[in-house]
Design a protein around this motif. Structure first.
Motif: not given
Length: 395
Positions: A327, A183, A71
């Protein structure tokens, strides 16, 4: 031959004359002496090992988060050249070292000391002494398999297991408060911005209510509503872009194309806002500058505009925050416990057999060495007597 070379030659000749057979003869002759030394030191080692407190080891294994997962990699891929300049935790030679450092941190140690009252348990006088004792009992390491091992040695197997598992609990708490991945840093940034905007929205709503009570106005006309809505949307859009620009500063340079484009967008939006608030309306446009609003309604308009602005801003930040949470979830940033520590049913220390064997070997060595000197001292072997005098530097 010179006088200085004679002692060296004599020492070499004496040493060469002593062969293995001579040593064996002396050892056989002094066998009782050697056996006595071996028995005394070996027995002392045995008694010492029996008196030592048994130590039990409990071990826990965890699999830390895998940094820079799919991701996050996809997100960095969209940034193009920025990905090369992004400061990431994955730049560490071994990402596990970060979590080992967190486990060995003073924060985790102090939390464990308070949780288990280790200062009283270890009978330590200061926190520094307690931390040293805790570090001595704990062994935290990372292996080639990518797993982190937490081993605790203590005389109570149940407490050793509880302490090893407590290390994992404290690490999980610490990672929840610290941003240890890209993230997580973005999620934490938007979370703070969202909370600040929420507080300002609440303040704006209270202020609007107070203005309504003071002026007696409930709703302005449609034209003023349109002005307020447009000004609020423009300000919210500017603020959202500024937040986005601030987030990009953590991983992008000022020459990045996306960074420059965002700056230009902010400049354009500010120009539109200035025209709407202070400039003259365009021909055919029903919108009028806010400066044309009657003075009696100006205060109400401003308060309502603030509410609309913070409402729009809150909605924009909420979307960014939810995206950052997604995310972070994709980034696999949760610590997984592979093996939970359990009380050991067998002691790990002391190794009594090794201690006794080492004592026997030490006793035999010391007994043999002393037997050689003892035999030479009694005059039974001139060779060993000369060798002893040479070693000790006597005549």
């Amino acid at each position: 031959m010179s006088e200085t070379a004679k002692p060296a030659a004599e020492h070499s000749a004496t040493t060469d004359e002593i062969d293995l057979l001579d040593i064996l003869i002396v050892l056989v002759r002094q066998k009782k002496w050697i056996a006595g030394w071996t028995g005394v030191i070996g027995g002392t080692a045995l008694v010492t090992s029996l008196l030592m407190t048994p130590i039990f080891t409990s071990t826990a294994k965890i699999m830390p988060p895998q940094q820079q997962s799919s991701g996050l990699a996809a997100m960095l891929g969209q940034l193009g050249a920025v990905a090369g300049a992004a400061g990431s935790i994955a730049g560490l030679k071994n990402p596990n070292d970060l979590y080992v450092g967190m486990l060995e941190s003073q924060t985790v140690a102090d939390n464990l000391i308070q949780r288990f009252k280790l200062m009283q348990k270890f009978e330590a006088e200061t926190m520094v002494d307690t931390r040293i004792e805790l570090s001595r009992l704990s062994d935290i390491s990372t292996g080639k398999d990518g797993l982190i091992t937490i081993a605790v040695d203590y005389k109570d197997p149940k407490f050793a297991a509880e302490l090893a598992n407590a290390y994992i609990d404290e690490l999980i708490k610490l990672t929840q408060t610290l941003a240890v991945s890209d993230a997580a840093q973005q999620r934490l940034f938007y979370e703070k911005q969202l909370q600040a905007t929420k507080d300002k929205l609440a303040q704006a709503e209270v202020s609007l209510k107070q203005t309504q009570e003071k002026t007696g106005m409930l709703q302005p006309d449609g034209q003023v509503q349109a002005i307020i809505a447009n000004v609020a949307q423009l300000k919210a859009a500017i603020a959202a872009k500024e937040v986005e620009l601030a987030a990009m500063r953590s991983f992008a340079t000022e020459q990045n194309p996306d960074y420059l484009r965002t700056q230009q967008e902010i400049h354009g939006l500010k120009s539109q806002l200035a025209k709407l608030e202070q400039g003259q309306p365009e021909v055919g446009n029903f919108m009028v500058p806010t400066g044309k609003v009657p003075q009696t309604r100006l205060e109400y308009v401003r308060k309502l505009r603030d509410v609309k602005y913070y409402e729009t801003m809150f909605e924009l930040l909420a979307k960014q925050y939810e995206l950052a949470k997604i995310n972070e979830a994709k980034d696999s940033s949760s610590i997984q416990v592979l093996d939970k520590a359990a009380p050991a049913d067998r002691k790990s220390k002391p190794k009594r057999a090794l201690i006794v064997i080492a004592g026997i070997l030490a006793g035999f060595f010391l007994g043999s060495l002393s037997a050689l000197f003892r035999d030479g001292e009694r005059g039974r072997s001139d060779k060993f007597k000369k060798l002893k005098n040479t070693i000790l530097g006597t005549t």
